[in-house]
Design an enzyme around this catalytic site. Structure first.
Site, mmCIF file in Angstrom:
data_model
loop_
_atom_site.group_PDB
_atom_site.id
_atom_site.type_symbol
_atom_site.label_atom_id
_atom_site.label_comp_id
_atom_site.label_asym_id
_atom_site.label_seq_id
_atom_site.Cartn_x
_atom_site.Cartn_y
_atom_site.Cartn_z
ATOM 1 N N ASN A 1 -38.570 4.832 -101.125
ATOM 2 C CA ASN A 1 -39.183 3.737 -101.650
ATOM 3 C C ASN A 1 -39.016 3.580 -103.206
ATOM 4 O O ASN A 1 -38.708 2.533 -103.755
ATOM 5 C CB ASN A 1 -40.717 3.639 -101.532
ATOM 6 C CG ASN A 1 -40.875 2.800 -100.103
ATOM 7 O OD1 ASN A 1 -40.153 2.026 -99.637
ATOM 8 N ND2 ASN A 1 -42.212 2.843 -99.702
ATOM 9 N N HIS B 1 -38.944 -1.455 -101.745
ATOM 10 C CA HIS B 1 -39.770 -1.339 -100.608
ATOM 11 C C HIS B 1 -39.053 -2.159 -99.259
ATOM 12 O O HIS B 1 -39.127 -1.822 -98.037
ATOM 13 C CB HIS B 1 -41.107 -2.266 -100.977
ATOM 14 C CG HIS B 1 -41.959 -1.517 -101.728
ATOM 15 N ND1 HIS B 1 -42.643 -0.315 -101.135
ATOM 16 C CD2 HIS B 1 -42.441 -1.408 -103.094
ATOM 17 C CE1 HIS B 1 -43.418 0.137 -102.227
ATOM 18 N NE2 HIS B 1 -43.472 -0.597 -103.367
ATOM 19 N N ASP C 1 -44.159 12.154 -89.366
ATOM 20 C CA ASP C 1 -44.119 11.435 -90.630
ATOM 21 C C ASP C 1 -43.029 11.680 -91.265
ATOM 22 O O ASP C 1 -42.273 12.585 -91.160
ATOM 23 C CB ASP C 1 -45.112 12.446 -91.466
ATOM 24 C CG ASP C 1 -45.450 11.873 -92.719
ATOM 25 O OD1 ASP C 1 -46.231 11.134 -93.124
ATOM 26 O OD2 ASP C 1 -44.696 12.266 -93.919
ATOM 27 N N ASP D 1 -39.122 -0.698 -95.998
ATOM 28 C CA ASP D 1 -39.453 -1.365 -94.628
ATOM 29 C C ASP D 1 -38.420 -1.336 -93.493
ATOM 30 O O ASP D 1 -38.770 -1.104 -92.305
ATOM 31 C CB ASP D 1 -39.644 -2.792 -95.038
ATOM 32 C CG ASP D 1 -41.195 -2.920 -95.787
ATOM 33 O OD1 ASP D 1 -41.801 -2.104 -95.922
ATOM 34 O OD2 ASP D 1 -41.059 -4.132 -96.091
ATOM 35 N N GLU E 1 -46.010 5.659 -93.498
ATOM 36 C CA GLU E 1 -44.891 6.467 -92.808
ATOM 37 C C GLU E 1 -45.216 6.953 -91.461
ATOM 38 O O GLU E 1 -44.300 8.013 -91.015
ATOM 39 C CB GLU E 1 -43.991 7.120 -93.786
ATOM 40 C CG GLU E 1 -44.817 8.298 -94.512
ATOM 41 C CD GLU E 1 -45.531 8.026 -95.660
ATOM 42 O OE1 GLU E 1 -45.405 8.842 -96.419
ATOM 43 O OE2 GLU E 1 -46.106 6.842 -95.781
#
Length: 272
Positions: free
Chosen positions: A153, A158, A145, A162, A188
């Site tokens: 973010n 975003h 994670d 990404d 994630e």
């Protein structure tokens, strides 16, 4: 972070994509077999009609025999068209099969990272667990994670998030070589299957990926601002140490929580 009902056998019912694909494939298979049989039977009928036309050619040319021959020739033409249609259907069915196989492959891929997705992982996990038990080969499952991903973010947007997901996927993909498997589980989170390694080697393989990521320094392409260090925490469990593969995944998830609680950017083992 956190997995709910992490692995389940294929769900039943019309909403399960795997079951829908299976039913579609079975329908295409049956249609293909029916079309092939119809094509063969049509070809046989054509030959019988030809034989009858040749036999009628030797009869006295009265009105009745001419009508029979005309009818037989019309029937032959119809059968010929039917056979061509059947063969075209067989060709179209082959294309449908190829399209279905492509759809299966695409349904197993996470479009953002290019890694297998959760659906593909769950199927591979059950297959790998059965194979490892039958072959008495070690198998470990790890959950990774990304640390503080939400804050990245929120701060950088975003698109930057990404990009980080793709970067982590690349690092883990390098880790998952030599028969190992990595997938994006969602958000994630990533999951790995590590096969044929000792416990220390499995942990070292995972920790190598963690170190490689944490040593990189990222910059937002949108703002050109430095993001700084990106890391992940991970939990790993021995699949064959548990009777149920779902329990091993739950233990890996619990180990991940311990890694987060202990300060992040580390690997925690379920057996410690």
């Amino acid at each position: 972070m956190g997995l709910h009902d992490p692995v389940s056998r294929a769900a039943k019912g019309p909403t399960n994509p795997e079951a829908l694909l299976d039913r579609l494939e079975e329908t295409i298979r049956r249609f293909s077999e029916t079309a092939a049989r119809a094509s063969e039977q049509t070809g046989a009928c054509q030959q019988q009609v030809r034989d009858q036309i040749e036999a009628a050619a030797g009869l006295e040319a009265d009105m009745a025999s001419r009508q029979i021959v005309d009818l037989a020739q019309a029937m032959l033409a119809t059968l010929g068209q039917l056979e061509r249609n059947m063969r075209r259907s067989e060709s179209e069915t082959a294309q449908l099969r190829a399209d279905l196989e492509q759809a299966r492959r695409e349904a197993d891929i996470d479009c953002l990272t290019g890694l297998p997705n959760r659906r593909a992982f769950e199927r591979e996990y059950l297959r790998a667990e059965e194979s490892a038990r039958s072959g008495n080969e070690a198998l470990y499952v790890a959950i990774c994670d990304i640390d503080r991903f939400k804050s990245v973010n929120d701060r950088f947007g975003h698109e930057t998030g990404d990009g980080l997901l793709r970067a982590v996927a690349s690092v883990l993909g390098e880790c998952a070589q030599d028969g190992c498997f990595v997938a994006r589980h969602g958000g994630e989170e990533f999951v790995l299957l590590l096969r044929g390694l000792t416990r220390p080697d499995a942990v070292a393989r995972l920790d190598q990926a963690r170190t490689a990521l944490s040593e990189r320094r990222f910059i937002s392409r949108q703002t050109k601002q430095p993001i700084g260090m990106i890391s992940f925490s991970a939990g790993i469990a021995d699949v064959l140490a548990e009777a149920d593969p779902r329990q091993a995944l739950a233990l890996a998830d619990a180990a991940l929580y311990r890694a987060k609680s202990a300060g992040r950017n580390r690997v925690a083992c379920a057996w410690d």
